[in-house]
Design an enzyme around this catalytic site. Structure first.
Site, PDB file in Angstrom:
ATOM      1  N   GLU A   1     -11.716   4.174   5.368  1.00 21.52           N
ATOM      2  CA  GLU A   1     -11.603   3.692   3.982  1.00 21.52           C
ATOM      3  C   GLU A   1     -10.175   3.229   3.737  1.00 21.52           C
ATOM      4  O   GLU A   1      -9.250   3.743   4.354  1.00 21.52           O
ATOM      5  CB  GLU A   1     -11.860   4.848   2.988  1.00 21.52           C
ATOM      6  CG  GLU A   1     -13.230   5.442   3.067  1.00 21.52           C
ATOM      7  CD  GLU A   1     -13.316   6.776   2.306  1.00 21.52           C
ATOM      8  OE1 GLU A   1     -12.442   7.044   1.441  1.00 21.52           O
ATOM      9  OE2 GLU A   1     -14.248   7.530   2.587  1.00 21.52           O
TER      10      GLU A   1
ATOM     11  N   LYS B   1      -6.603   3.211   2.055  1.00 15.11           N
ATOM     12  CA  LYS B   1      -5.815   4.253   1.395  1.00 15.11           C
ATOM     13  C   LYS B   1      -4.988   3.571   0.318  1.00 15.11           C
ATOM     14  O   LYS B   1      -3.927   2.989   0.579  1.00 15.11           O
ATOM     15  CB  LYS B   1      -4.919   4.955   2.416  1.00 15.11           C
ATOM     16  CG  LYS B   1      -4.066   6.058   1.831  1.00 15.11           C
ATOM     17  CD  LYS B   1      -3.447   6.857   2.971  1.00 15.11           C
ATOM     18  CE  LYS B   1      -2.365   7.820   2.578  1.00 15.11           C
ATOM     19  NZ  LYS B   1      -1.765   7.737   1.294  1.00 15.11           N
TER      20      LYS B   1
ATOM     21  N   ASP C   1      -2.590   2.887  -2.693  1.00 14.85           N
ATOM     22  CA  ASP C   1      -1.352   3.500  -3.153  1.00 14.85           C
ATOM     23  C   ASP C   1      -1.414   3.591  -4.675  1.00 14.85           C
ATOM     24  O   ASP C   1      -0.958   2.719  -5.394  1.00 14.85           O
ATOM     25  CB  ASP C   1      -0.180   2.613  -2.708  1.00 14.85           C
ATOM     26  CG  ASP C   1       1.106   3.393  -2.673  1.00 14.85           C
ATOM     27  OD1 ASP C   1       1.065   4.619  -2.894  1.00 14.85           O
ATOM     28  OD2 ASP C   1       2.151   2.770  -2.424  1.00 14.85           O
TER      29      ASP C   1
ATOM     30  N   TYR D   1     -13.904   8.584  -4.047  1.00 12.26           N
ATOM     31  CA  TYR D   1     -14.227   8.767  -2.632  1.00 12.26           C
ATOM     32  C   TYR D   1     -14.568  10.187  -2.242  1.00 12.26           C
ATOM     33  O   TYR D   1     -14.832  10.453  -1.079  1.00 12.26           O
ATOM     34  CB  TYR D   1     -13.077   8.259  -1.756  1.00 12.26           C
ATOM     35  CG  TYR D   1     -11.721   8.857  -2.112  1.00 12.26           C
ATOM     36  CD1 TYR D   1     -10.804   8.109  -2.838  1.00 12.26           C
ATOM     37  CD2 TYR D   1     -11.380  10.149  -1.744  1.00 12.26           C
ATOM     38  CE1 TYR D   1      -9.570   8.636  -3.179  1.00 12.26           C
ATOM     39  CE2 TYR D   1     -10.151  10.691  -2.085  1.00 12.26           C
ATOM     40  CZ  TYR D   1      -9.242   9.923  -2.807  1.00 12.26           C
ATOM     41  OH  TYR D   1      -8.034  10.444  -3.154  1.00 12.26           O
TER      42      TYR D   1
ATOM     43  N   LYS E   1      -1.356   5.165   8.829  1.00  8.23           N
ATOM     44  CA  LYS E   1      -0.413   4.406   8.002  1.00  8.23           C
ATOM     45  C   LYS E   1      -0.162   3.006   8.570  1.00  8.23           C
ATOM     46  O   LYS E   1      -0.032   2.832   9.779  1.00  8.23           O
ATOM     47  CB  LYS E   1       0.918   5.149   7.925  1.00  8.23           C
ATOM     48  CG  LYS E   1       0.807   6.536   7.321  1.00  8.23           C
ATOM     49  CD  LYS E   1       0.649   6.492   5.832  1.00  8.23           C
ATOM     50  CE  LYS E   1       2.002   6.356   5.199  1.00  8.23           C
ATOM     51  NZ  LYS E   1       2.004   6.848   3.810  1.00  8.23           N
TER      52      LYS E   1
ATOM     53  N   CYS F   1      24.745 -19.697 -19.240  1.00 13.46           N
ATOM     54  CA  CYS F   1      23.561 -20.055 -18.464  1.00 13.46           C
ATOM     55  C   CYS F   1      24.001 -20.717 -17.160  1.00 13.46           C
ATOM     56  O   CYS F   1      24.781 -21.674 -17.188  1.00 13.46           O
ATOM     57  CB  CYS F   1      22.694 -21.013 -19.274  1.00 13.46           C
ATOM     58  SG  CYS F   1      21.389 -21.772 -18.293  1.00 13.46           S
TER      59      CYS F   1
ATOM     60  N   CYS G   1      22.917 -24.677 -17.347  1.00 15.17           N
ATOM     61  CA  CYS G   1      23.490 -25.671 -18.261  1.00 15.17           C
ATOM     62  C   CYS G   1      24.865 -25.283 -18.790  1.00 15.17           C
ATOM     63  O   CYS G   1      25.519 -26.075 -19.458  1.00 15.17           O
ATOM     64  CB  CYS G   1      22.541 -25.945 -19.423  1.00 15.17           C
ATOM     65  SG  CYS G   1      22.403 -24.558 -20.558  1.00 15.17           S
TER      66      CYS G   1
ATOM     67  N   CYS H   1      18.748 -18.226 -22.297  1.00 17.24           N
ATOM     68  CA  CYS H   1      19.446 -19.463 -22.575  1.00 17.24           C
ATOM     69  C   CYS H   1      18.608 -20.144 -23.656  1.00 17.24           C
ATOM     70  O   CYS H   1      17.421 -20.386 -23.452  1.00 17.24           O
ATOM     71  CB  CYS H   1      19.508 -20.347 -21.326  1.00 17.24           C
ATOM     72  SG  CYS H   1      20.033 -22.020 -21.737  1.00 17.24           S
TER      73      CYS H   1
ATOM     74  N   CYS I   1      18.313 -27.448 -21.919  1.00 16.77           N
ATOM     75  CA  CYS I   1      18.688 -26.882 -20.618  1.00 16.77           C
ATOM     76  C   CYS I   1      17.740 -27.431 -19.547  1.00 16.77           C
ATOM     77  O   CYS I   1      16.524 -27.334 -19.692  1.00 16.77           O
ATOM     78  CB  CYS I   1      18.601 -25.360 -20.671  1.00 16.77           C
ATOM     79  SG  CYS I   1      18.831 -24.586 -19.057  1.00 16.77           S
TER      80      CYS I   1
HETATM   81  S1  IVH Z   1      -8.908  11.572   1.219  1.00 18.27           S
HETATM   82  C1  IVH Z   1      -9.601  15.789   1.817  1.00 18.27           C
HETATM   83  N1  IVH Z   1      -9.299   9.027   0.819  1.00 18.27           N
HETATM   84  O1  IVH Z   1      -3.768   9.426  -0.218  1.00 18.27           O
HETATM   85  C2  IVH Z   1      -9.367  14.529   1.100  1.00 18.27           C
HETATM   86  N2  IVH Z   1      -7.239   9.966   0.083  1.00 18.27           N
HETATM   87  O2  IVH Z   1      -1.668  10.650   1.470  1.00 18.27           O
HETATM   88  C3  IVH Z   1      -7.974  14.061   1.196  1.00 18.27           C
HETATM   89  N3  IVH Z   1      -5.739   8.358  -1.040  1.00 18.27           N
HETATM   90  O3  IVH Z   1      -3.528  12.506  -1.892  1.00 18.27           O
HETATM   91  C4  IVH Z   1      -7.763  12.730   0.589  1.00 18.27           C
HETATM   92  N4  IVH Z   1      -7.083   6.620  -0.864  1.00 18.27           N
HETATM   93  O4  IVH Z   1      -4.199  10.444  -3.275  1.00 18.27           O
HETATM   94  C5  IVH Z   1      -8.450  10.060   0.664  1.00 18.27           C
HETATM   95  N5  IVH Z   1      -9.807   6.787   0.512  1.00 18.27           N
HETATM   96  C6  IVH Z   1      -8.963   7.819   0.350  1.00 18.27           C
HETATM   97  C7  IVH Z   1      -7.711   7.665  -0.285  1.00 18.27           C
HETATM   98  C8  IVH Z   1      -6.867   8.776  -0.394  1.00 18.27           C
HETATM   99  C9  IVH Z   1      -5.915   7.059  -1.310  1.00 18.27           C
HETATM  100  C10 IVH Z   1      -4.526   9.134  -1.373  1.00 18.27           C
HETATM  101  C11 IVH Z   1      -4.814  10.467  -2.014  1.00 18.27           C
HETATM  102  C12 IVH Z   1      -4.135  11.494  -1.133  1.00 18.27           C
HETATM  103  C13 IVH Z   1      -3.117  10.660  -0.434  1.00 18.27           C
HETATM  104  C14 IVH Z   1      -2.737  11.319   0.892  1.00 18.27           C
END
Ligand code: IVH
Length: 675
Positions: A114, A116, A118, A233, A322, A416, A419, A434, A439
């Protein structure tokens, strides 16, 4: 009778909630906004006459009560865990080898991948299908109660299952606690910042902080105005009902209940395929609608994952894969200043070129001058720079420890950079402007505004031609339009006799426009249509207006100290004075009878805002229609707005009106009011 109305009420709630879901979760509405609004209107009418019927799952109850002065603490029903990181395929394979040794079943495991996102982890509680509580993650054991704020997020269902084809077959546990990630999509973030910048307000630094900050606002009305959404999720806890035991089925189950769930999750039979998927994903990372700092690889069998246990707060059954970091340090060689098309001065970093995620970056935004001062960013500093998704790279801050002592404190420019005119600052705004109407950095936009339909309405003078005129050096300010000669136009590409004559004709015609249109056309900061009318009626011509003092201007209703000052400053600019002289010389000098009375009628005392395209009335048409009956038309929705007139493809005004409870009508209803 009451029984019938009550069942109609229940039906309306379900319908509106369903259409919210189609719009905010599936992004696939099945009715028009006007139809939606009719349903909502009917619902509100019933609620107005039967307030005792209102339930918390009513779509009218999104922006609820404001919590006292802080958020209450909530203990989570199960720990809200974090994730261990893997940087690359080898790390991920090492993770799998470790867990294989703990349990033979891992050999056969399937993997879910899935994105991740931010954002900010949030926990949502449902009792008997009703959204009853929502919390931040906090320390994983105890979070903060942000229920009122979460209720304003339209993709969060207030009742599950949301009526959909599949939902009738789905059973919902009596108590269900789920987890998701709240975030602001990149495009929405940029739109928000653009609006703030144009209003001279402080822009936000990045989508994540904006989402987190907005959800921790004490006033839910503020949260409601931020474009926050989420993806869920995880089922954290459930009682009184069965829930699936594999991650893949959890995603399907949550989706069927009406929750927003990612549609890019995939299931794989082996880890290498899962890793390969994260790599293709990373390659397309810039195209994602949100910021993702990696992917999560999860063992599909949740019983197995649970049996594997945790290390600290990190479950062994999943890993954060990551993406390569997009934060680097480099040297800030200098600070440049760009003049935007609205005249806002924006500082930018001129960097020692550095590669961030495959792209060489040599410029990054520094947001505004306050940011530079607050972070004490000095020229020559090592600075931390981030590039994320399509967001313009930005400076996070200086690396103070790396200073040699030779760094120089930065002073914002007083003039500015384009100008050379003195720059202005307006009370209550962070931006420096400005305000020179001529300008060069703003010329295109100023002329575009000057000739637009709501201003001088010069037909046939589109942006392409304006560009040509500026490019050929024929127009250096708006007054130059009025001295254009046919021969000059004929030299331009695409101009023949007829086109040139027509254009000169419509420019000539503009000399007959009213004073209030000319005042609008000058583009004075803070002066919109309504105020232009008031100024014109009060002063009668531009020379009287240009002599007005702050005190004179403040006599006019609706003119506060900031706008008064902005008007005085505009007329004080030598370049603007020169422009006025030129306008007079070319014969563009309309006058208005002073204190000309406004019309009286059925709309006297009422204020209207219009959004979207109406079926028959144009922008000017609807304004004339409303003013003809004594009404006032303003640009922005507030509590004082009597009606929002809604057309097709409305803007954010519609959301604002809904959140403030302003009455919404369509063109037909507007006409009916006049009778
Ligand atoms: S699973 C046991 N799934 O990433 C479940 N986390 O670095 C643990 N996050 O604190 C989390 N998307 O806030 C999971 N698809 C995803 C996610 C996700 C974003 C965040 C979440 C977690 C952080 C960990």
């Amino acid at each position: 009778m009451a029984q019938k109305l009550l069942s109609r009420y229940e039906e309306l709630k379900a319908q509106v909630n369903f259409h919210n879901y189609r719009y905010h979760v599936l992004d696939a509405p099945v009715i028009s906004d006007v139809e939606y609004d009719r349903l909502l209107h009917e619902l509100k009418e019933i609620e107005a006459s039967h307030p005792d019927w209102i339930t918390p799952d009513s779509p009218t109850q999104r922006a609820g009560a404001r919590p006292a002065d802080r958020f209450e603490k909530i203990r989570h029903p199960a720990p809200i865990l974090s994730l261990a990181n893997a940087f690359g395929g080898d790390d991920a394979r090492a993770w799998l080898e470790r867990v294989k040794k703990l349990d033979d079943r891992v050999e056969q495991a399937k993997f879910i991948v899935e994105p991740k996102i931010d954002g900010l982890s949030v926990v949502l509680h449902y009792r008997d299908g009703l959204f009853v509580q929502g919390a931040t993650r906090g320390d994983g054991e105890v979070g903060e109660d942000i229920t009122s704020n979460l209720r304003t997020i339209r993709s969060i269902p207030l009742r599950i299952p949301v009526a959909s084809d599949q939902s009738s077959k789905i059973s919902v546990p009596r108590y269900l606690v789920i987890r998701g990630e709240a975030y602001i999509p990149i495009q929405e973030f940029e739109n928000l910042n653009k609006k703030l910048e144009e209003a001279g307000e402080k822009t936000y630094l990045n989508p994540r902080n904006t989402a987190a900050g907005s959800l921790r606002q004490l006033d839910p009305v503020l949260t409601a105005s931020r474009p926050i959404t989420l993806l869920v999720y995880q089922i954290v806890h459930s009682e009184g009902g069965k829930v699936p035991t594999s991650q893949w089925e959890i995603l399907e189950y949550l989706k069927a209940l009406g929750f927003p769930v990612t549609d890019v999750a995939r299931r794989f039979n082996d880890l290498d395929s899962a890793i390969a998927y994260t790599e293709t994903f990373n390659a397309g990372r810039d195209d994602l609608p949100y910021e993702a700092d990696g992917m999560v690889i999860k063992i599909d069998d949740l019983n197995l994952a649970a049996d594997l246990g945790f290390v600290g707060k990190d479950p062994r059954g999943a890993i954060a894969f990551k993406f390569p970091a997009r934060e680097v340090t480099t040297t800030l060689n200098d600070i440049g200043v760009a003049v935007g098309r609205t005249g806002v001065l924006t500082p930018f970093a001129m960097l020692e070129p550095v590669e961030i995620g495959g792209v060489v970056v040599e410029r990054a935004t520094l947001h505004n001058f306050d940011f530079i001062a607050e972070k004490d960013i000095r020229v020559g500093d090592r600075v931390l720079v981030k590039r994320a998704g399509e967001v313009i790279p930005y400076v996070i801050g200086p690396v103070v420890d790396a200073r040699s002592g030779k760094e120089k404190t930065y002073k914002p420019p007083l003039k500015c950079p384009t100008c050379g005119q003195a720059v202005e600052h307006f009370e209550g705004e962070v931006a420096w402007y400005c305000v020179n109407a001529a300008c060069p950095a703003q010329l295109l936009r100023n002329i575009e505004h000057f000739v637009s339909r709501g201003a001088m309405d010069i037909v046939g003078l589109g942006i392409k031609i304006v560009e040509q005129l500026i490019g050929a050096g024929l127009v250096k300010d708006v007054a130059d339009l009025f001295t254009l000669k046919k021969d000059q136009l004929l030299e331009l590409e695409g101009f023949a006799e007829k086109k040139a004559v027509n254009l000169l004709g419509s420019i000539e015609q503009a000399k007959g426009q009213s004073l209030n249109r000319l005042v609008i056309a000058l583009g004075i900061h803070g002066v919109g249509e309504v105020m232009a009318g008031d100024l014109s009626r009060t002063f009668g011509d531009l020379s009287a207006l240009s002599k007005a003092s702050v005190d004179d201007l403040r006599q006019i209703e609706g003119v506060g100290p900031n706008i008064a000052e902005s008007i005085v400053d505009w007329f004080a600019q030598p370049t603007n004075q020169k422009l006025l002289k030129k306008l007079k010389a070319v014969g563009l000098w309309p006058e208005m009878k002073k204190n000309e009375k406004k019309k009286e009628g059925v709309f006297t005392g009422l204020t209207f805002v219009v959004t979207g395209t109406l079926p028959t009335l144009s922008r000017d048409g609807v304004k004339e229609f409303i003013e003809g009956s004594g009404g006032k038309v303003t640009d922005s929705v507030s509590k004082k707005t009597s009606y929002l007139v809604l057309g097709e493809n409305p803007g954010s005004k519609f959301e604002k009106a809904k959140s403030l409870g302003v009455k919404v009508i369509d063109e037909a209803e507007l006409r009916k009011l006049v009778g």
